[in-house]
Design a protein around this motif. Sequence first.
Motif, PDB file in Angstrom:
ATOM      1  N   ASN A 166       2.167  -3.804  -0.771  1.00 50.51           N
ATOM      2  CA  ASN A 166       1.332  -4.702  -1.574  1.00 50.51           C
ATOM      3  C   ASN A 166       1.723  -4.601  -3.057  1.00 50.51           C
ATOM      4  N   GLY A 214       4.874  -6.397  -3.800  1.00 49.99           N
ATOM      5  CA  GLY A 214       4.639  -7.844  -3.858  1.00 49.99           C
ATOM      6  C   GLY A 214       3.966  -8.259  -5.164  1.00 49.99           C
ATOM      7  N   GLU A 215       2.977  -7.456  -5.589  1.00 50.04           N
ATOM      8  CA  GLU A 215       2.253  -7.774  -6.826  1.00 50.04           C
ATOM      9  C   GLU A 215       3.183  -7.694  -8.037  1.00 50.04           C
ATOM     10  N   GLU A 253       5.342 -10.685  -8.211  1.00 54.53           N
ATOM     11  CA  GLU A 253       4.565 -11.830  -8.712  1.00 54.53           C
ATOM     12  C   GLU A 253       4.407 -11.754 -10.236  1.00 54.53           C
TER      13      GLU A 253
HETATM   14  C1  NAG Z   1      -2.502  -7.141  -2.325  1.00 56.58           C
HETATM   15  O1  NAG Z   1      -3.803  -6.854  -1.867  1.00 56.58           O
HETATM   16  C2  NAG Z   1      -4.838  -7.648  -2.423  1.00 56.58           C
HETATM   17  C3  NAG Z   1      -6.171  -7.222  -1.823  1.00 56.58           C
HETATM   18  O2  NAG Z   1      -6.290  -5.860  -1.773  1.00 56.58           O
HETATM   19  C4  NAG Z   1      -4.584  -9.104  -2.130  1.00 56.58           C
HETATM   20  O3  NAG Z   1      -5.571  -9.900  -2.742  1.00 56.58           O
HETATM   21  C5  NAG Z   1      -3.227  -9.499  -2.655  1.00 56.58           C
HETATM   22  O4  NAG Z   1      -2.938 -10.836  -2.306  1.00 56.58           O
HETATM   23  C6  NAG Z   1      -2.151  -8.587  -2.069  1.00 56.58           C
HETATM   24  N1  NAG Z   1      -0.892  -8.930  -2.709  1.00 56.58           N
HETATM   25  C7  NAG Z   1       0.226  -9.225  -2.027  1.00 56.58           C
HETATM   26  C8  NAG Z   1       1.404  -9.595  -2.849  1.00 56.58           C
HETATM   27  O5  NAG Z   1       0.295  -9.170  -0.813  1.00 56.58           O
END
Ligand code: NAG
Length: 192
Positions: free
Chosen positions: A57, A60-61, A64
Amino acid sequence: MQLSLTQPSSWILLLLLVMNLFLWKNVASVPMCAMRNARCFTFFEDTFELAGSLSHNISGEVSELFTEFYEALLKSGHMILNAWESPLENLVRELSATENVPDTIISKATNIKTKINAVQKGVNSLMSSMLQNGDEEKNNPAWSRLPLLQPGNEDARIRSFYGMISCLDNDFKKVDIYLNVLKCYMLKIDNC
Ligand SMILES: *[C@@H]1O[C@H](CO)[C@@H](O)[C@H](O)[C@H]1NC(C)=O
């Protein structure tokens, strides 16, 4: 044969029994697995699973954030260029209409205006190829505060030219940095 505690083998047997009881007690008090989605996860599986999905996660963040950062740079550059379009025209016109302004200054200002228009076209085409909603920041109020050329006597006009040119200088240093950073990112150039 009867076992007696005086025999060494009896002691070993008793020790094994006590150890076994201890082990079973521990097994009973610490759950061996956590149930999730009808599956049993051991402590290690669980930790790896959670850390793994969290780091996925985060990765990915971060990407972004990376993309949004460059989009913001491009939008800011675009905004500055658009905001300067008409003040620059005024500047060139007013400089040309003012007595005692050397021709070299007027031609330099004209030249800068022409080049800025060319950069503006380039940034517009980058905007339309990189972003879907490129026009939303066009009238951002943050950039409607450019200094205006003040009418009045020569002293006031000189002061106002000075204010405007120094503001232009600041803003185009920013545009220069934004476009260079974007170039490095888009063309994947290292160490620039
Ligand atoms: C990461 O997790 C959050 C919720 O915990 C979610 O809203 C977000 O979309 C996720 N980001 C990615 C890039 O998957």
